[in-house]
Design an enzyme around this catalytic site. Structure first.
Site, PDB file in Angstrom:
ATOM      1  N   ASP A   1      25.646  40.091 -17.996  1.00  0.00           N
ATOM      2  CA  ASP A   1      26.537  40.342 -19.136  1.00  0.00           C
ATOM      3  C   ASP A   1      25.935  41.439 -20.021  1.00  0.00           C
ATOM      4  O   ASP A   1      25.322  41.161 -21.050  1.00  0.00           O
ATOM      5  CB  ASP A   1      26.742  39.065 -19.960  1.00  0.00           C
ATOM      6  CG  ASP A   1      27.549  38.027 -19.228  1.00  0.00           C
ATOM      7  OD1 ASP A   1      28.646  38.355 -18.755  1.00  0.00           O
ATOM      8  OD2 ASP A   1      27.087  36.874 -19.125  1.00  0.00           O
TER       9      ASP A   1
ATOM     10  N   ASP B   1      37.514  30.853 -16.285  1.00  0.00           N
ATOM     11  CA  ASP B   1      36.602  30.355 -17.310  1.00  0.00           C
ATOM     12  C   ASP B   1      37.083  28.979 -17.742  1.00  0.00           C
ATOM     13  O   ASP B   1      38.215  28.828 -18.225  1.00  0.00           O
ATOM     14  CB  ASP B   1      36.597  31.294 -18.519  1.00  0.00           C
ATOM     15  CG  ASP B   1      35.960  32.639 -18.215  1.00  0.00           C
ATOM     16  OD1 ASP B   1      35.227  32.724 -17.215  1.00  0.00           O
ATOM     17  OD2 ASP B   1      36.195  33.598 -18.974  1.00  0.00           O
TER      18      ASP B   1
END
Length: 531
Positions: free
Chosen positions: A387, A232
């Site tokens: 997600d 990330d």
């Protein structure tokens, strides 16, 4: 001097970087005459069959390429370039190929297969070739939905085969003309060795290469389960680009953005440690930059200089207007990432909005980012990042969404749940479940699902098998399990308890709590196929 046939489609940077890494100079084809005059030509087939052939015709490259092949001047084709040798492909009906080989390239048909085939598989040699000097049976990287069958290839051309539901053609060679279905430039050290053999320009027939047929070791090849390192990436409060990790998607610790390292350096470390793929997720918008100055472009460019496994980039793959007022389509953005070294792009929030619109009508518009990118670059280039979070209900009738009976009841003893998709980094829930999203995106042309789980993120308690099996049963494209890994045993468990093709982790790798080598050792000892 090596000449690269770069016709403007997809990621050819990795091939160029691999050539340079091996110590050779490379130049691009500038005009049709360069194809005929090149000492050694590499034809990287990147994109869908139709887009490849149409671009070659647009630039006047088809006839000189055919002439070069008939003249037996050295050519190495990669991936779709092998398929282009045939008369046509089911991927793009009506689009003519080079017709060097008779017949059509066809889609994998076995219903139990995940298509595209994405990952590491073996090859069996059917005749000696100097290009495989030093090859010791390592797995190589494949990413494709269409293949040439044994029935379509003359024996004099057949070089290697691979098994994926059937035995298909993974390499052809006749004289100085060679083409591989796999990507040597994405196959780590083994692939670089094969590519290096081609660049050395040896035609020495005294080179001894033991084929599987000759040595009695010809056996069915097997796909490896992939271990993926995820980074990330965002800017911290000082403006530095860092790798971070969220706790339930919160990346701050005592007010500061967690800094777990620099993205390019970490990616190289994971490649050297044995990661099968590297995924970058851009979790900052970077909307203040003009497109050419997007920080993730440089990350990809620098990473691809020394990392020779597939790279995926996610975040920001949507329409936007940059700081100079220039408008970009999602296809424009994806194209810049591909040209900078990405092999696949990951679409998150935008995929939710697209799926919602698709479900209203059941009709494809051809205008969504998924459809446009898939059409030009192929389904294998499009990953959907999901997600979801659990929403508990007492019984299936309490919701219109796809539910499961869970072994982990809710706070009030609820025995059923559905998985609600979220956008904006998990901050906003949608009236859309994970199965609806995955199935819709597959129908629109996506080739892989990156399946996260908000409930599991940062817990180190293992993957959510119920979610993975729930989604896996609804799609025929590969699924990457994500969120919750806390030990090497969790990787073993997810491959034993689900049919996920890959498993991804971030924080435990960044913090060196669980080395990738430990994960690979545990998988090997448990009988899980790895590379």
């Amino acid at each position: 001097m090596i000449t690269l046939l770069d016709y403007g489609a997809g990621n050819v940077r990795s091939v160029r970087n691999a050539i340079r890494k091996l110590g050779y100079s490379v130049q691009d084809v500038q005009n049709p005459a360069d194809i005929l005059n090149a000492e050694r030509l590499i034809f990287p087939g990147v994109g869908s069959y139709g887009s490849v052939m149409n671009r070659l015709r647009r630039d006047g490259f088809v006839e000189p390429l055919i002439e070069r092949i008939h003249s037996d001047k050295p050519v190495l084709g990669i991936c779709v370039a092998l398929q282009a040798l045939f008369e046509g492909s089911e991927e793009s009906p009506g689009v003519a190929g080079l017709s060097i080989l008779k017949g059509q390239v066809r889609r994998f048909t076995e219903s139990s297969l995940s298509v595209p085939q994405i990952g590491w598989n073996g090859v069996n040699l059917h005749k000696p070739s100097p290009l495989f000097s030093g090859y010791n049976g390592e797995k190589l990287y494949f990413v494709h939905s269409y293949r040439a069958t044994l029935e379509e290839v003359d024996k004099e051309w057949l070089l290697t085969t691979t098994n994926y539901g059937e035995e298909f053609v993974s390499g052809v060679q006749k004289g100085n003309i060679t083409a591989f279905q796999f990507h040597p430039e994405k196959s780590g050290a083994a692939g670089l060795n094969i590519l290096g053999n081609y660049l050395q320009a040896t035609n020495d027939e005294s080179v001894t290469v033991i084929t599987g047929r000759e040595s009695g070791t010809h056996r069915e090849t097997r796909m490896a389960k992939r271990v993926i390192a995820c980074l990330d990436v965002r800017s911290n409060d000082n403006g530095d680009l860092v790798v971070t990790k969220g706790d339930q998607y919160d990346v701050r610790d005592r007010g500061e953005v967690r800094n777990l390292g620099k993205p390019v350096e970490l990616a190289r470390r994971y490649y050297e440690e044995g990661a099968d793929e590297i995924t970058f997720l851009n979790i900052t918008g970077f909307r203040d930059f003009p497109m050419e100055d997007q920080p993730m472009l440089e990350v990809l460019q620098r990473t691809s200089e020394n990392v020779f496994v597939p790279l995926t980039i996610g975040g920001g793959i949507r329409e936007f207007t940059d700081s100079n007022g220039r408008e970009y389509t999602s296809l424009d953005v994806a194209s810049e990432y591909f040209r900078s070294g990405a092999d696949k792009i990951s679409i998150g929030s935008d995929a939710c909005y697209t799926a919602e619109e698709y479900m209203k009508t059941g009709k494809k518009t051809g205008k969504s980012s998924i459809e446009q990118i898939s059409f030009v670059y192929g389904a294998q280039a499009v990953v959907i990042s999901v997600d979801p979070r659990r929403v508990y209900v007492n019984k299936p009738e309490d919701t219109d969404h796809n539910t499961i009976k869970t072994a982990f009841p809710g706070p009030d003893g609820e025995e059923y749940c559905w998985y609600q998709c979220t956008v904006k980094g998990g901050r906003e829930g949608r009236d859309l479940d994970a199965v609806q999203l995955a199935a819709s995106c597959e129908a629109l042309g996506a080739g892989e699902i990156l399946l996260n789980c908000i409930d599991k993120d940062g817990t180190n308690s293992g993957f959510d098998f119920e979610l993975i099996n729930h989604v896996k049963s609804a799609v025929t494209i590969p699924v990457i399990a994500s969120s919750g890994a806390g030990s090497a045993a969790h990787f073993v468990d997810v491959f034993k308890e689900t049919n996920a093709e890959a498993a991804l982790a971030a924080g435990i790798f960044h913090r060196k709590e669980v080395p990738i080598s430990e994960v690979k050792t545990a998988l090997r000892e448990s009988g899980v196929e790895i590379r």
